[in-house]
Every structure is written in C-alpha cells, then in structure tokens.
Design an enzyme around this catalytic site. Sequence first.
Site, mmCIF file in Angstrom:
data_model
loop_
_atom_site.group_PDB
_atom_site.id
_atom_site.type_symbol
_atom_site.label_atom_id
_atom_site.label_comp_id
_atom_site.label_asym_id
_atom_site.label_seq_id
_atom_site.Cartn_x
_atom_site.Cartn_y
_atom_site.Cartn_z
ATOM 1 C CG ASP A 89 -0.209 0.033 2.513
ATOM 2 O OD1 ASP A 89 1.019 0.233 2.514
ATOM 3 O OD2 ASP A 89 -0.848 -0.134 3.552
ATOM 4 C CG ASP A 264 -5.873 -5.496 1.995
ATOM 5 O OD1 ASP A 264 -5.476 -5.182 3.141
ATOM 6 O OD2 ASP A 264 -6.531 -4.711 1.272
ATOM 7 C CB CYS A 304 -5.751 -26.694 7.662
ATOM 8 S SG CYS A 304 -6.256 -26.623 9.384
ATOM 9 C CG HIS A 333 -8.716 -23.569 10.896
ATOM 10 N ND1 HIS A 333 -9.140 -24.723 10.271
ATOM 11 C CD2 HIS A 333 -9.830 -22.791 11.008
ATOM 12 C CE1 HIS A 333 -10.429 -24.657 10.037
ATOM 13 N NE2 HIS A 333 -10.881 -23.491 10.472
#
Lengths: 379, 379
Positions: A89, A264, A304, A333
């Site tokens: 950014d 994001d 996972c 996770h």
Amino acid sequence: MQFKILKKDGFARTALLETKRGVIHTPAFMPVGTNGTVKAMTPEEVRDIGYEIILSNTYHLYLRPGHETIKEIGGIHRFINWQGPILTDSGGFQIYSLASLRKITSEGVEFRSHIDGSLHFISPERAIEIQIALGSDIMMVFDECVPYPAEKQYVEKSIKLTKDWAERCKNYFEKQRTNQSLFGIIQGGVYDDLREKSLEEIVKIGFDGYAIGGLSVGEPKEDMYRVVKNVTPLMPEDKPRYLMGVGDLIDVLHAVEHGIDMFDCVMPTRNARNGTLFTSRGRISIKRSEFKDDSTALDPECDCYTCRNYTKAFLRHLYMCREILSMRLNTIHNLYFYCKFFEKMRTAIAEGRFQDFKKEWLPVLEKNFSSEPDDFHHS
Amino acid sequence: MQFKILKKDGFARTALLETKRGVIHTPAFMPVGTNGTVKAMTPEEVRDIGYEIILSNTYHLYLRPGHETIKEIGGIHRFINWQGPILTDSGGFQIYSLASLRKITSEGVEFRSHIDGSLHFISPERAIEIQIALGSDIMMVFDECVPYPAEKQYVEKSIKLTKDWAERCKNYFEKQRTNQSLFGIIQGGVYDDLREKSLEEIVKIGFDGYAIGGLSVGEPKEDMYRVVKNVTPLMPEDKPRYLMGVGDLIDVLHAVEHGIDMFDCVMPTRNARNGTLFTSRGRISIKRSEFKDDSTALDPECDCYTCRNYTKAFLRHLYMCREILSMRLNTIHNLYFYCKFFEKMRTAIAEGRFQDFKKEWLPVLEKNFSSEPDDFHHS
C-alpha cells in the site's frame, strides 16, 4: 503485468493476473504482512497453504527497518524470504489512522511516527520512491483515505487532492526505470456522485489496476455495498479491481458478485490470534468451556495441518495458556479456510454457479458454531 | 526400558536409551514443553531438528487442562501430537517455586494454583497417579526441591522426606499396570555428605534411572560442579543419569565429563524469545543496532532453517517489531544449535576426544559475539 479474464458469471469474474514473480488467480485474497511477516507464519507456510500474493505496509516498513535498509539487503522479497508477488500500500491509510500528529497540505502529509514520535513528511513522489526502494510488484498511489463520517464538502476537496496526488505519483513513476506496476485508488466516501467523479479522474490518468479505497472504515454495510455496486460497472473491464481493506467473507461475496478481483484484510489472521476460527459449520470461539474435553477436530471438513493433527480440546488449552503455538495453529486454519473459500469461489464462477455458491455460504458465514444442538436452529 | 552404553571416554559416556516410543541417544538434551508445547514450535519442527525426547510439566498440565482431560483425549502423546518419548517431572519443583501458598507435611503438599488460587493437595501417590493418567514414558518421583541457601538441619530432614516419598512413589507405581518408567531423584542441597546419603537411600529403593535434583537453584557454580563430581561416581553405572534443570552448555560440559546422560532446561527456548542466540562465534543479542543492516546469516556455520533463509537484519527487525516469527526463527536456531552441540559431543565421546571437544567449545560458549573485530581479541 497481464490480466486475462477466464470466465464471467454475471458481473463476477475469474481471471489470471500474471506478474513476473508468478500468476495470481482471481478473485484473490492477500494475507497482510504488516511488518513484512504474515503474523505467526513463515513465508513457506503461507505459500504452501496456497497463497500467491501477500500485502505489506509501506508505512510500517518505511519507519522500521526503513526502506533504505530493505533496499540494501536486496529488496523486500529477499529481506522477508517471500519469492512470490507482493503488493505494497502507499502508507496513506496508516498515516491517517495511526499517526498521532499529522498535517495534510497539497504537498503531502507531515506526521509523527507511532513508534518514537519522530517527524516525517511523505509526498506522493516520496511514497513511490519508497515503494520502488522496497521493490514490491504492485505499488499503490498515495491517496487521502477519508474517515467516516465526513462532510460532502470535505470529501469533494479530498478527491481533488487524491486526483492531484495520483497524477504526481504516475508522473514520478513514469520517470523511473522500474518494472513494478502501479494501481490507482478511487475515493469519494459514501457519496455516489463523488465516487463516480473520482473514478473518472483516476481512470483518465491511467493505471495498471484500480482500487476502491476508503471503505470498511466504519460506514454502514449498505453504504459499502451500494458504492461497490455503483462503482464497479464503471471500472475498466480489462484491469484488476481491488477492494482495499475488505475481508469479511460476506462482504467479499457481495463484492465479487459485482466484479471485484482482489482483497486484503487482517481478519483471518487477527481473528485467529484472538481465538475466533472460521469453519464449515460457522464461527467458533475456541476459548468456550464446551470445548474443554472435545476430542474432535476444529472442522471435520478441513484438511489443514491444524485440523489433521489436533483436537479442539488442545486448541482451547493452548489458547487458555496463551501459547505461541495457539496463534500459529489458529492462523494456519483461518488462512487455509480463506484460501479454500476463494478457490471454491473461483471454481463456482468458472462453472457458472456463483449464485449457488453465494446462497450456500451466506448462512454458514453468518452463523456462530456451538456444540449445543439448539444453536443450529436459531441464530 | 534398556540403557546400553556404547562408549566411555573418561567418565563421559555415550549410550542408547531404548524406550517403546523410540531410541534416545545420550548425552541427550530435552527441550521443555511446559504446557505440552515446546514454546513457539510444532512437534514436527522439534523432531525434525533432531530431538528424540521432550519434557513436560506435570504441575502445569495437572492444573490446565487437567490430567483427566488429557487421559480422556487418549494421553499426552495424542493430545499434544508428539509421538516420541516424553518425560514428565513430578510437579515438585513447580510447587515449591511457583505456588503462592504451600504447606508441606509428611503426607504431601497443599498449595494454591498460580492460575486461579484454587486449593490442591498432592501426595507422592497422587503425583504418580497424575503421571500415569498423562501417560508419559518416563515419570519422576515426587520430591522436595530444597531452595538455596538452606540450613543443613533443614536439608537433612528434607532428604528423609524425599526418601519416604520415593518409597511411596515406588510402591504405588508397582501396584499399577503401566509400562512407564520411573526415575528416582537425589537431593541434599550443597552438602556432600547429605548428597551421598540421599543417593544411597534412593538407589536402595531402586529405579529405572536416577536424577540429581535441587541444583541450578541459585547456588554458586563451584557447588554445582562439586556435587555433580562427587555424586556421579556413586550413581549406578548401568542406569541413565539425569541432571535436572541444568542446560547452560558450560555446565553441560562439566556434567557430561562426570558421566551425566540427560539434561533439560528452558535456556535455549527462553533465550531465543528474548533475542539471545547461540552461535559458533559466541552469543548474539540480536537487538543490537550493529545488526540493523547486516545482510549475513546469524551463524554462517549453521544449517538451520533460520540461518539458511534470513539475515541478521531481518531477525533484528522481527525482534524490534515483537513479531511472533521472531520467536519462531530464534527458537528454531537455538534448538538446532543445542541439538548439533549434543550430537558433536556424542561423536567426540565415541571417538575418545571429549577433552578436545570441551577445550574447543568452552571459549566459544563464554564469548559474546560482536561484529566489532576487536571483540574477537579481548573477551
């Protein structure tokens, strides 16, 4: 950078964003590595979960360790040991939300560091100079992120400033010999006409991609959804569209429906550290005493590392003890859950069943999981 | 459990301790997993570094999540996802050093939890019962760990108590159907005659291995070294010898020289989290500003994940930002350093050159590393 749309399903689309450091399948989620590290993770773990791009914060890296240090070490990829694409950014958002003392002029922003109170000045040119030193793959223009609520008059002046700064960023950028990409940012608060005006101005300057900034800053969801719905059809079809700072998966579903490609958010990682975990049966607060003796996996449908190897009882134990492994296993996770969600969403778009995907997932995302059977019926 | 001595070099020895969950090469270092996790590590990481056994704390697991919970989940190995051998202490040390309120009687110890102040009572029988519920491979008897300094009269009474409790532990243990092993603990403070007496009494009861407890509790090094030197020749030759809570590598060298086989200590892991790192050139405090732009590895002679992938500049940056990855990378390195040190020490013993090994390493272990060249000449 090449952006190739593979398939459209309504306004939703799945595409390939090809960078010199690898391909990004969109819609894409970018985990946030504020200080150059996705909190609690190694870069290999983030990559192995399936992420193709991460975001890092110019403001934080500029203050610590400093962009010159990173440049000297060989750039951000070598510094943090992540070989895939990185988006940085511009620092604008952090300067507005974190810095204690700041003064905005047409020249740029003067602010004090949140770390040591030292005085700094960042102009649009400087913001690009810093990002070039960092060596990220996708840079963002320096903009003013307007807080919510804000008077229309203020926002009107602000989008003028954001336009001027975007021009200066572009001009400075074009004079540099860099093969990085630069995205423009659309502002305008919750005012549809100002959003439209900002969009026109930013698109006119011309960038490699376009972001919607200034949302998820406290405005009602209806406002966020309306702005996204109104702005996206006017955004160039052939460039990636990035909705900054948004990562609640319900918001993601709405945004993807209207053609957003990139996201994001700190939500999966921050929630993980606070013990809030996303599962195929709803959100779980792992500290709840009902999990004390629970010998089952967090999410029986999840593959996972955490779900394959540990019980809810152990995850709760680690959380109660404030162990570092708690933050690691929870972050693995949640990042895995997000990654698979985006993968399935891309497949759904490719197969023309995005609406089914949305209908299937909305109730799951709205639910809080409990082992109490009743909870499944009223939420 | 089988203990096979492979080679002796002076009093130093290298051996195989064979358990049903795997072989332990001695001299061995056991990383400490207080709450069932070696802090900041996954079990696979600890195993892949090369560790064959870890230690966990009965006191902590008894209070949280509770031994009954762990038993219900299927025992400590399944609970924490570590398939190799585990040694549990008896809780004695923590009760004496951590618990706010404690009352020692010949029956046992009454104490208050450091977590919630709740009242508990642990007898020798109870300490074994808890460890059987946990399902560790090597259990320790319940003893009194005498603080330093302590009057001789007090210590004299204490070794009597420790003997009585050791007998009760053994008796209780023998009535259970368990294939776990039980180690006795020798006490006696810094008093050579009391150490000798305690040793005779504990050996007479008969255990699978013998530990020296009550050292590294604040006594001068000379006292520690003298006690180890005097006690070890009297310990059974054919059983493993464990020096509890000692892990400074200089102390380890002295202890191995006199025939100690097993060690545990939080030093490598705790120091790592505090930014103190062991290297082949001496200890490094990673926060020092001299490392700000240092693009070299922490230890050029080290092959650990941290040294293969990251610069000192990045490690310093992570430390300054208090990032979780800082604790992870530092812990990986320190545990790797310890593991390789023990490996090389075993090889040195096997090859009959332990004294050379000691001479080579003492100056390294005593040194603080600095990039200032002068530091190499005076330290």
